[in-house]
Write a protein that holds these residues in place. Structure first.
Motif, short mmCIF file in Angstrom:
data_model
loop_
_atom_site.label_atom_id
_atom_site.label_comp_id
_atom_site.label_asym_id
_atom_site.label_seq_id
_atom_site.Cartn_x
_atom_site.Cartn_y
_atom_site.Cartn_z
N ASP A 455 0.83 -1.21 0.00
CA ASP A 455 0.00 0.00 0.00
C ASP A 455 0.87 1.25 0.00
N GLU A 456 1.92 1.24 0.80
CA GLU A 456 2.80 2.40 0.90
C GLU A 456 3.58 2.61 -0.40
N ARG A 457 3.93 1.50 -1.06
CA ARG A 457 4.65 1.62 -2.33
C ARG A 457 3.77 2.30 -3.38
N ARG A 458 2.47 2.00 -3.35
CA ARG A 458 1.55 2.68 -4.26
C ARG A 458 1.47 4.17 -3.94
N LEU A 459 1.48 4.51 -2.66
CA LEU A 459 1.48 5.93 -2.28
C LEU A 459 2.70 6.65 -2.83
N PHE A 460 3.86 6.04 -2.70
CA PHE A 460 5.09 6.66 -3.18
C PHE A 460 5.08 6.77 -4.71
N TYR A 461 4.50 5.77 -5.37
CA TYR A 461 4.33 5.82 -6.82
C TYR A 461 3.47 7.02 -7.21
N VAL A 462 2.38 7.24 -6.49
CA VAL A 462 1.52 8.40 -6.74
C VAL A 462 2.32 9.69 -6.57
N GLY A 463 3.13 9.74 -5.51
CA GLY A 463 3.94 10.94 -5.28
C GLY A 463 4.90 11.22 -6.42
N ILE A 464 5.61 10.21 -6.87
CA ILE A 464 6.58 10.39 -7.96
C ILE A 464 5.90 10.90 -9.22
N THR A 465 4.75 10.32 -9.54
CA THR A 465 4.09 10.65 -10.80
C THR A 465 3.34 11.98 -10.78
N ARG A 466 3.43 12.74 -9.69
CA ARG A 466 2.85 14.09 -9.67
C ARG A 466 3.80 15.11 -10.29
N ALA A 467 5.07 14.74 -10.49
CA ALA A 467 6.10 15.69 -10.94
C ALA A 467 6.06 15.86 -12.45
#
Length: 497
Positions: A455-467
């Motif tokens: 679940d946390e890995r998906r959160l970090f993926y979301v964060g990266i792809t906001r840039a």
């Protein structure tokens, strides 16, 4: 923008059930709008097309985009699933309809239940973890309702199985205190759940999740109503399907039983597991619906530069049980990847604030082009204060009151809307900024120590792809003490090694 080949296949598909796998930045909303317009052009009445989503702002955005695209012509109904349920109760099941209680009232009823439990059964109250207060009780009630546990007809065996098998629900049990205490805690939870429902009925109100639960129960108990609702639509489109729970799924299935069903989403962005949502419904759609599914992937990413997409993909491929994807970046411009390393956690906020100030002022840019993403609301204040001390205007997400709808409120420091935004990863989903700064990239924070790593890995993926142009990751240096850099930095290839 003209539809690409992947989007056209979705727009033109005649399959009865369509799964639209739409990774970040792949043009999902435009594809949905294009499909709706095509269906109307083919003669499907607009009122027989239904678009469902799970967020009021998203529903409003899609509705506005459809209205513009239709250029004054007929447009279909766009609704959140909660609003659909509420309208169904109001128009078709008036005996179950009532106004939705405000968050403060929900909290008061939950608190009254806890106090009453302590008086009625001190042993049961003592069996519950001490941290369970009114807000936590509301979260638990929501989990139970979203798992289709009806407080009107509560099945003790089903309740026990859910509490012991669901990770979010099991967190409410004292699993380290022995079987007898766990059983007493389960009895206490059932008592609180019924008391909360009795309180709602006493004041003639529904809570947020009752809008769906009571609608779903009405459809299950009335074959005639179920037939009429299912016969009202030729096509049902459900957005953000990766974030459905069991209640959502069963309600959608009832609504779309006779219609063409299109579900859109991205299992890699399923980030609401703590609410009982799961990506299993979109991943395993054919088996769960028991009907053939045509699956389409939007493979071209229009949002992220190639480097950002590559880091995100390198990270998320580590998650098991996901839908395999082959995204290709449409953009060819280079992104800037910045690694900020600090000697300790205490110095991070000041260093990040100074970097933001210099980066924006040296480029003559706007403050609003920068977002700082945090895992927890509690991380925000040091960064806000450090930015304010340097004269940088800040807009900060304010936590929602427990029991509120998912949309959060914001507060702004400084004048106007040109401000650096501080948001959680959850609130950042669906948005993009030229510069995104991921702060507090530390073990125990992200991944959070009490959450599943997937679940946390998906959160970090979301964060990266906001840039959109520049990705900044901030953490302590390896070996700098008890705080360690997040494993996700190495997994994504962002550790500089």
């Amino acid at each position: 923008m003209e539809a690409d080949e992947h989007q056209r296949r979705v727009i033109e598909s005649r399959a009865r059930t369509i799964r639209l796998v739409a990774p970040a930045g792949s043009g999902k909303t435009g594809t949905i709008v294009g499909r709706v317009l095509r269906r109307i052009q083919e003669g499907v009445p607009a009122e027989r097309i239904l678009l469902l989503t799970f967020d009021r702002s998203a529903a409003a955005s899609v509705a506005a985009r459809l209205a513009r695209a239709a250029a004054g012509g007929p447009a279909p109904r766009v609704s959140t699933l909660n609003a659909f349920g509420y309208r169904l109760l109001r128009e078709r099941v008036p005996a179950e309809h009532a106004p939705v209680a405000p968050a403060e009232t929900c909290l008061e009823l939950a608190a009254e239940g806890i106090e009453a439990l302590a008086r009625a059964s001190p042993a049961r109250r003592a069996a519950l973890p001490e941290w369970i207060d009114a807000g936590a009780a509301l979260g638990l009630h929501a989990l139970l309702k979203n798992a289709l546990l009806d407080p009107h007809e509560l099945d003790p065996d089903r309740l026990t199985r859910l509490l012991l098998s669901s990770r979010p629900a099991a967190a409410y049990l004292p699993l380290d205190r022995g079987r007898g205490t766990v059983e007493a805690a389960i009895e206490a939870i059932a008592w609180l759940y019924r008391a909360y429902e009795e309180g709602m009925r006493r004041i003639g109100r529904l809570d947020f999740d009752d809008q769906k639960l009571r609608a779903c129960a009405a459809l299950a108990s009335s074959p005639r109503l179920a037939r009429e609702v299912a016969g009202a639509y030729d096509e049902v489109i459900v957005d953000e399907f990766q974030d459905v729970n069991r209640l959502d799924f069963e309600l959608v299935r009832a609504i779309a039983r006779r219609a063409r069903l299109v579900v859109a989403g991205d299992d890699d962005q399923a980030i609401y597991g703590f609410r009982g949502c799961t990506s299993e419904f979109i991943v395993d759609l054919e088996r769960r619906l028991d009907r053939a599914v045509a699956s389409h992937e939007l493979a071209i990413n229009y949002r992220s530069p190639p480097e950002v997409l590559a880091h995100a993909e390198r990270l998320i491929r580590r998650n098991p049980g996901r839908i395999p994807k082959r995204p290709v970046a449409s953009r060819t411009d280079a992104a800037e990847i910045v690694r900020l390393v600090h000697p300790d956690g205490e110095s991070e906020a000041a260093a990040v604030a100074e970097w933001v100030r210099r980066a924006v002022e040296s480029a003559g840019g706007r403050w609003g082009e920068v977002a700082i993403l945090v895992r927890l609301h509690a991380q925000a204040p040091p960064f806000r204060e450090a930015l304010r001390a340097r004269g940088v205007p800040v807009r900060v997400e304010v936590p929602a009151v427990p029991g509120d709808a998912p949309e959060d409120r914001e507060s702004t420091d400084g004048e106007g809307r040109d401000a650096v935004e501080i948001r959680t990863y959850f609130k950042a989903k669906g948005s993009q900024w030229p510069t995104v700064v991921l702060v507090g990239c530390h073990e125990g924070v992200i991944p959070h120590e009490r959450s599943l790593v997937e679940d946390e890995r998906r959160l970090f993926y979301v964060g990266i792809t906001r840039a959109g142009k520049r990705l900044v990751v901030s953490s302590v240096a390896p070996g700098s003490g008890r705080v360690r850099p997040s494993r996700f930095l190495a997994e994504a290839g962002l550790d500089g090694e």
